[in-house]
Structures are given as C-alpha cells and as structure tokens.
Design a protein around this motif. Structure first.
Motif, mmCIF file in Angstrom:
data_model
loop_
_atom_site.group_PDB
_atom_site.id
_atom_site.type_symbol
_atom_site.label_atom_id
_atom_site.label_comp_id
_atom_site.label_asym_id
_atom_site.label_seq_id
_atom_site.Cartn_x
_atom_site.Cartn_y
_atom_site.Cartn_z
ATOM 1 N N PRO A 67 8.613 13.029 -7.248
ATOM 2 C CA PRO A 67 8.215 14.159 -8.100
ATOM 3 C C PRO A 67 7.925 13.782 -9.550
ATOM 4 O O PRO A 67 7.164 14.483 -10.217
ATOM 5 C CB PRO A 67 9.411 15.112 -7.996
ATOM 6 C CG PRO A 67 10.556 14.260 -7.580
ATOM 7 C CD PRO A 67 9.983 13.187 -6.716
ATOM 8 N N ASN A 68 8.516 12.705 -10.038
ATOM 9 C CA ASN A 68 8.269 12.310 -11.429
ATOM 10 C C ASN A 68 7.408 11.056 -11.545
ATOM 11 O O ASN A 68 7.171 10.559 -12.644
ATOM 12 C CB ASN A 68 9.586 12.093 -12.175
ATOM 13 C CG ASN A 68 10.487 11.084 -11.478
ATOM 14 O OD1 ASN A 68 10.064 10.414 -10.538
ATOM 15 N ND2 ASN A 68 11.733 10.993 -11.928
ATOM 16 N N GLY A 69 6.957 10.536 -10.417
ATOM 17 C CA GLY A 69 6.084 9.365 -10.451
ATOM 18 C C GLY A 69 6.798 8.074 -10.788
ATOM 19 O O GLY A 69 6.137 7.054 -11.036
ATOM 20 N N VAL A 70 8.120 8.085 -10.779
ATOM 21 C CA VAL A 70 8.900 6.883 -11.104
ATOM 22 C C VAL A 70 9.445 6.246 -9.825
ATOM 23 O O VAL A 70 9.333 5.033 -9.621
ATOM 24 C CB VAL A 70 10.055 7.221 -12.071
ATOM 25 C CG1 VAL A 70 10.946 5.994 -12.302
ATOM 26 C CG2 VAL A 70 9.499 7.723 -13.397
ATOM 27 N N GLU A 71 10.042 7.094 -8.957
ATOM 28 C CA GLU A 71 10.526 6.554 -7.688
ATOM 29 C C GLU A 71 9.339 6.142 -6.816
ATOM 30 O O GLU A 71 8.325 6.823 -6.762
ATOM 31 C CB GLU A 71 11.346 7.606 -6.929
ATOM 32 C CG GLU A 71 12.640 8.005 -7.619
ATOM 33 C CD GLU A 71 12.439 9.194 -8.551
ATOM 34 O OE1 GLU A 71 11.273 9.618 -8.700
ATOM 35 O OE2 GLU A 71 13.428 9.678 -9.124
ATOM 36 N N ALA A 72 9.506 5.008 -6.168
ATOM 37 C CA ALA A 72 8.443 4.522 -5.281
ATOM 38 C C ALA A 72 8.425 5.366 -4.010
ATOM 39 O O ALA A 72 9.423 5.405 -3.279
ATOM 40 C CB ALA A 72 8.678 3.054 -4.948
ATOM 41 N N PRO A 73 7.326 6.038 -3.715
ATOM 42 C CA PRO A 73 7.254 6.840 -2.486
ATOM 43 C C PRO A 73 7.140 5.926 -1.270
ATOM 44 O O PRO A 73 6.737 4.762 -1.386
ATOM 45 C CB PRO A 73 5.980 7.664 -2.680
ATOM 46 C CG PRO A 73 5.133 6.828 -3.580
ATOM 47 C CD PRO A 73 6.072 6.102 -4.492
ATOM 48 N N PRO A 74 7.490 6.404 -0.091
ATOM 49 C CA PRO A 74 7.317 5.600 1.136
ATOM 50 C C PRO A 74 5.856 5.195 1.313
ATOM 51 O O PRO A 74 4.943 5.933 0.938
ATOM 52 C CB PRO A 74 7.767 6.547 2.247
ATOM 53 C CG PRO A 74 8.634 7.560 1.572
ATOM 54 C CD PRO A 74 8.095 7.722 0.186
ATOM 55 N N ARG A 75 5.662 4.040 1.890
ATOM 56 C CA ARG A 75 4.300 3.530 2.037
ATOM 57 C C ARG A 75 3.432 4.455 2.889
ATOM 58 O O ARG A 75 2.234 4.594 2.633
ATOM 59 C CB ARG A 75 4.334 2.128 2.647
ATOM 60 C CG ARG A 75 5.027 1.084 1.778
ATOM 61 C CD ARG A 75 4.876 -0.301 2.374
ATOM 62 N NE ARG A 75 5.588 -1.299 1.592
ATOM 63 C CZ ARG A 75 5.499 -2.612 1.798
ATOM 64 N NH1 ARG A 75 4.738 -3.061 2.777
ATOM 65 N NH2 ARG A 75 6.174 -3.453 1.045
ATOM 66 N N TRP A 76 4.046 5.089 3.882
ATOM 67 C CA TRP A 76 3.246 5.925 4.772
ATOM 68 C C TRP A 76 2.673 7.139 4.045
ATOM 69 O O TRP A 76 1.616 7.654 4.440
ATOM 70 C CB TRP A 76 4.066 6.355 5.988
ATOM 71 C CG TRP A 76 5.242 7.240 5.688
ATOM 72 C CD1 TRP A 76 6.523 6.844 5.468
ATOM 73 C CD2 TRP A 76 5.234 8.674 5.583
ATOM 74 N NE1 TRP A 76 7.332 7.931 5.216
ATOM 75 C CE2 TRP A 76 6.572 9.068 5.287
ATOM 76 C CE3 TRP A 76 4.257 9.657 5.697
ATOM 77 C CZ2 TRP A 76 6.933 10.402 5.108
ATOM 78 C CZ3 TRP A 76 4.614 10.982 5.535
ATOM 79 C CH2 TRP A 76 5.934 11.348 5.242
ATOM 80 N N THR A 77 3.346 7.594 2.971
ATOM 81 C CA THR A 77 2.804 8.731 2.219
ATOM 82 C C THR A 77 1.537 8.320 1.466
ATOM 83 O O THR A 77 0.620 9.129 1.309
ATOM 84 C CB THR A 77 3.844 9.279 1.231
ATOM 85 O OG1 THR A 77 4.219 8.253 0.300
ATOM 86 C CG2 THR A 77 5.088 9.771 1.952
ATOM 87 N N CYS A 78 1.504 7.070 0.999
ATOM 88 C CA CYS A 78 0.295 6.576 0.327
ATOM 89 C C CYS A 78 -0.850 6.436 1.317
ATOM 90 O O CYS A 78 -2.003 6.769 1.002
ATOM 91 C CB CYS A 78 0.586 5.229 -0.337
ATOM 92 S SG CYS A 78 1.884 5.279 -1.596
ATOM 93 N N LEU A 79 -0.518 5.959 2.523
ATOM 94 C CA LEU A 79 -1.545 5.853 3.561
ATOM 95 C C LEU A 79 -2.066 7.236 3.939
ATOM 96 O O LEU A 79 -3.272 7.435 4.151
ATOM 97 C CB LEU A 79 -0.965 5.158 4.789
ATOM 98 C CG LEU A 79 -1.922 4.951 5.965
ATOM 99 C CD1 LEU A 79 -3.103 4.091 5.551
ATOM 100 C CD2 LEU A 79 -1.193 4.341 7.154
ATOM 101 N N LEU A 80 -1.163 8.204 3.995
ATOM 102 C CA LEU A 80 -1.549 9.571 4.320
ATOM 103 C C LEU A 80 -2.486 10.135 3.248
ATOM 104 O O LEU A 80 -3.461 10.829 3.561
ATOM 105 C CB LEU A 80 -0.301 10.443 4.440
ATOM 106 C CG LEU A 80 -0.451 11.781 5.165
ATOM 107 C CD1 LEU A 80 -0.855 11.573 6.617
ATOM 108 C CD2 LEU A 80 0.849 12.575 5.081
ATOM 109 N N CYS A 81 -2.196 9.831 1.980
ATOM 110 C CA CYS A 81 -3.068 10.294 0.886
ATOM 111 C C CYS A 81 -4.446 9.654 0.972
ATOM 112 O O CYS A 81 -5.462 10.311 0.705
ATOM 113 C CB CYS A 81 -2.420 9.962 -0.464
ATOM 114 S SG CYS A 81 -1.376 11.274 -1.108
ATOM 115 N N ALA A 82 -4.490 8.368 1.315
ATOM 116 C CA ALA A 82 -5.783 7.686 1.467
ATOM 117 C C ALA A 82 -6.604 8.349 2.570
ATOM 118 O O ALA A 82 -7.804 8.600 2.403
ATOM 119 C CB ALA A 82 -5.563 6.209 1.782
ATOM 120 N N LEU A 83 -5.946 8.660 3.689
ATOM 121 C CA LEU A 83 -6.638 9.313 4.797
ATOM 122 C C LEU A 83 -7.083 10.719 4.410
ATOM 123 O O LEU A 83 -8.221 11.131 4.697
ATOM 124 C CB LEU A 83 -5.714 9.374 6.017
ATOM 125 C CG LEU A 83 -6.290 10.038 7.276
ATOM 126 C CD1 LEU A 83 -7.504 9.270 7.775
ATOM 127 C CD2 LEU A 83 -5.228 10.124 8.363
#
Length: 273
Positions: A77-93
């Motif tokens: 929520p604050n852009g500091v904690e590293a989100p799970p990799r799968w959430t980044c892949l989901l955003c790319a898709l």
C-alpha cells in the motif's frame, strides 16, 4: 423547480447537439510500435463478435487494469514493501489486455458502424481513469515508495500529460501521438512489471556501479527528462499549433463561425422584414 433549472442548465441545446453530431475524430500517429502491433490488433478485432459493443470492450479492459493494480496495492500500500512477484506478473498481463482492448474498441466501432462522439468521450474518460492506475502500479512495482515525493510527482506528471494531450487536441483539432508516446510508455511499464516478476521488485533498489544510483532512481531521471520534452512540445502546440483563424483553437474558430452565421441569419431576417 430546482430539478428543472438543473436540467435546463446541463442539457445540450439543439445547436450544441448538431455540432456534436458533426464532430469527426482526427488522429495522427508517428508511434514506433503502433505499426508493428497493427497485425495483432487487426487479428484480435476480427475474432471479436459483431454483437459486442465497443464501449463494453473499453470498460472490460479498464476493469481488468484497475483490479490487477488494486491487488498490487493491497500487498504494497505504501510502495515500500516488496509485493509478491505474481502480483507484478498479473499487472503486466492486465495492462497488456487493457492496451489491446483499448486499441480495438475504435476498430470495433467502425466495423459495426457504431462510431460516435459520445463513444470517443467514453473511451477517453476510461483512459483518464486508467492513467492513474497504470502510473501507480509502475511506481509500486519498481519500489518508488522509498521516494514518496518522486512517486507523487510521477503520478502527477502522467495525469498532466494526459490532460495536455487533450488540450492540444482542443487547440489543433487532431489527437497527435509522437514517436515515443502512449503505446511505448505502456509497454515500458509492462517490461518493468515483468522484470519485477522475474527478478523480484527488490532488484530496482540495487545500485548501478558506474552511476552510483539505484535502478529505480535512474529510471526516474530518464522519465522526468521525457516528461520535460513532452511538456515543451505541448507548450509549443498551445501557442502556435491552432488551426483556427490567427492560430486560434478549433473551438474558438467554430464558435466564431457560429456567431458569424447567426449574425448573418439575423441580418437577412431583418432585411426580409
């Protein structure tokens, strides 16, 4: 009474409706990627059922983009904690699907003979919402929460450039896309998400040996430079790019023509009486 007053104030007049019906979308693109993606877009729209409304295509793409970004925000929520990799892949898709659907809604409208100025307005309205989420997802994916002021600045610049793009359309009468514009920016953000998915979002915090800056901070410098160039081009268009009389905007030119026609009609009516 208040409801009637509101209706009279906000409902378009007959002349305004006529002008709206006469509106024709004009676009010029020098994009590097658009010609390469046209075969994909043409194939995709050819597989789309004719009964599928263009506005439905637009809203589905927007919902997917918003939902995937909200999932990413839930984990960071604050852009500091590293989100799970799968959430980044989901955003790319989600962004790829949104980009593809946003590129074929106009083709579908022309294919089904349902193009309209209100459809264009709806499409651009959805784009304005998506711009916020696309910028935010990119900032979170590359860990810009460590620089909160920069994070806000990047999101603000993305919104400002969207506004300026439509301002220059108001001035020149043509939506213009440069060689490196929306499509290139969207695929760059997709690439950011894919890097975060493959190597982990923490990769953006590592230092570049020669420069001594982190990868995300270096990207910030280049993006800010690109924003600056775009703003300069927009300012030139605002001051010199009007296609109306004496470089005025299209809207001013239309209003002036409308006033002249109205004065002419009034004069002819007076002469007849």
């Amino acid at each position: 009474m208040a409801l009637l007053a509101y209706r009279d104030k906000h409902i378009l007049s007959a002349q305004q409706l006529r002008k709206l019906s006469e509106h024709k979308y004009s676009c010029f693109s020098a994009s590097l990627l658009d010609p390469l993606l046209q075969p994909w877009w043409n194939w995709l729209v050819s597989q789309t059922p004719l009964w599928l409304a263009p506005n439905l295509i637009t809203i589905v793409g927007l919902i997917l983009n918003v939902v995937t970004t909200l999932i990413l925000i839930c984990y960071s929520p604050n852009g500091v904690e590293a989100p799970p990799r799968w959430t980044c892949l989901l955003c790319a898709l989600g962004l790829f699907i949104y980009q593809s659907l946003d590129s074929i809604d106009g083709k579908q409208a022309r294919r089904t003979n349902t193009s309209s100025p209100l459809g264009e307005l709806f499409d651009h309205g959805c784009d304005s919402i998506s711009t916020v989420f696309v910028a935010l997802s990119a900032c979170i994916s590359c860990q810009l929460g460590h620089y909160p002021n920069w994070l806000f600045f990047q999101c603000f610049c993305a919104i400002a450039l969207f506004y300026c793009a439509h301002w220059q359309t108001y001035v020149s009468g043509t939506m213009r896309f440069g060689r490196i514009d929306v499509t290139e920016a969207q695929f760059s953000i997709i690439a950011i998400h894919l890097v975060s998915a493959a190597l982990g979002p923490e990769i953006w915090l590592t230092k570049i040996p020669i420069v001594g800056l982190s990868w995300n901070y270096t990207i910030l410098v280049f993006i800010t430079f690109g924003y600056t160039l775009n703003i300069i081009n927009f300012l030139k268009m605002f001051t010199e790019g009007g296609s109306g009389k004496n470089g005025s905007s299209v809207a001013v030119s239309i209003a002036s023509t409308s006033r002249n026609n109205e004065a002419k009609n009034n004069y002819e009516t007076c002469m007849k009486t």
